[in-house]
Write an enzyme that holds these catalytic residues in place. Structure first.
Site, PDB file in Angstrom:
ATOM      1  CG  HIS A   1      -1.594   1.368   1.383  1.00  0.00           C
ATOM      2  ND1 HIS A   1      -2.334   1.951   0.369  1.00  0.00           N
ATOM      3  CD2 HIS A   1      -1.617   2.252   2.415  1.00  0.00           C
ATOM      4  CE1 HIS A   1      -2.809   3.104   0.796  1.00  0.00           C
ATOM      5  NE2 HIS A   1      -2.379   3.322   2.016  1.00  0.00           N
TER       6      HIS A   1
ATOM      7  CG  HIS B   1      -0.762   7.499   0.763  1.00  0.00           C
ATOM      8  ND1 HIS B   1      -1.295   8.314   1.730  1.00  0.00           N
ATOM      9  CD2 HIS B   1      -1.165   6.259   1.087  1.00  0.00           C
ATOM     10  CE1 HIS B   1      -2.007   7.610   2.586  1.00  0.00           C
ATOM     11  NE2 HIS B   1      -1.927   6.348   2.214  1.00  0.00           N
TER      12      HIS B   1
ATOM     13  CG  ASP C   1       2.818  -5.666 -21.654  1.00  0.00           C
ATOM     14  OD1 ASP C   1       3.815  -4.996 -21.950  1.00  0.00           O
ATOM     15  OD2 ASP C   1       2.197  -6.391 -22.455  1.00  0.00           O
TER      16      ASP C   1
ATOM     17  CG  HIS D   1      -6.616   5.098   1.552  1.00  0.00           C
ATOM     18  ND1 HIS D   1      -6.865   4.116   2.475  1.00  0.00           N
ATOM     19  CD2 HIS D   1      -5.345   5.503   1.812  1.00  0.00           C
ATOM     20  CE1 HIS D   1      -5.813   3.939   3.253  1.00  0.00           C
ATOM     21  NE2 HIS D   1      -4.874   4.764   2.866  1.00  0.00           N
TER      22      HIS D   1
ATOM     23  CE1 TYR E   1      -7.948 -14.179 -20.654  1.00  0.00           C
ATOM     24  CE2 TYR E   1      -6.700 -12.795 -19.157  1.00  0.00           C
ATOM     25  CZ  TYR E   1      -6.743 -13.738 -20.157  1.00  0.00           C
ATOM     26  OH  TYR E   1      -5.586 -14.252 -20.651  1.00  0.00           O
TER      27      TYR E   1
END
Ligand SMILES: O=C(CO)[C@@H](O)[C@H](O)COP(=O)(O)O
Length: 229
Positions: free
Chosen positions: A94, A96, A119, A168, A226
């Site tokens: 995670h 920012h 890709d 976020h 997919y």
């Protein structure tokens, strides 16, 4: 315990500032040993240039601290939910990073506008729905994980290795911590290129399914699952 995983997670965390994905202590990387059900994660609030292997925290899949003298990342509950619900992933990031977080703040999913995107991500990189006040005021980080899982009802996480958490920032993942960081770097580049492409050509349409399939299949093989394009 878990020395090799700790080293991998430490190096993956240190890669975030090297690749320009974090400012100060923003962001966090974790890895999991599936055989032990134990997660190694960055400690909360520790500057990257001061971080050592002994600062890393080991938690279980309930979020309990198993080893470590510091608190785990504040986002640890999100990582735990993702490992619990996405059984094939073994690394989570995670951060920012500016361009991906711009799309998060705008509440926009990132369309596949070129082969670089194709890709790595099969179609739009999804954005999560807005969280309600109860979710925000409750177990926010755990709810963030649940909203990501909800968004991925139509996706195989191994073929869409990232998401934009609305208001976020991005979360990415992979078969290990290093691949999760790689996907975070690619997502940030894609976010930047897509932003500029829209500046040059407002209302730009995503690439054709033929071009998307050509690049994604070539890299991931025909048997990849997919989700939505
Ligand atoms: O998303 C956030 C805060 O919004 C976190 O990523 C912090 O930016 C870093 O927290 P720690 O991992 O240091 O607890």
């Amino acid at each position: 315990m878990l020395e090799s995983l700790k080293e991998e997670v430490l190096q993956a965390n240190l890669e975030l500032p090297k690749k320009g994905l974090v400012t100060y202590t923003w962001g966090n990387v974790s890895g999991i040993d599936r055989s032990k059900g134990l997660i190694v994660i960055k400690p909360s609030g520790v500057p990257y240039d001061e971080m050592t292997i002994n600062d890393l925290v080991v938690i279980d899949l309930k979020g309990n601290i198993v080893e470590g003298h510091l608190n785990p990342s504040s986002d640890a509950p999100t990582h735990v939910v993702l490992y619990d619900k996405f059984p094939d992933i073994c690394g989570v990031v995670h951060n920012h990073s500016s361009w991906a977080t711009t799309w998060a703040q705008a509440g926009r999913r990132i369309p596949a506008l070129g082969t670089t995107h194709a890709d790595y991500f099969y179609g739009y990189i999804p954005v999560t729905r807005e969280m309600n006040s109860d979710e925000i005021q409750g177990q926010y980080e755990e709810q963030t994980g649940k909203v990501i899982v909800e968004t991925f009802k139509e996706y195989n996480p191994m073929d869409m290795p990232g998401v934009i958490v609305r208001n976020h920032g991005p979360f990415t993942w992979g078969k290990n911590a290093s691949e999760a960081v790689h996907n975070a770097v690619v997502l940030e580049e894609i976010a930047k290129m897509a932003y500029h492409a829209y500046q040059l050509t407002p209302g730009l349409e995503p690439i054709s399914d033929v071009l998307l399939d050509k690049h994604f299949f070539r890299k991931h093989g025909k048997d990849a699952y997919y989700g939505q394009k």
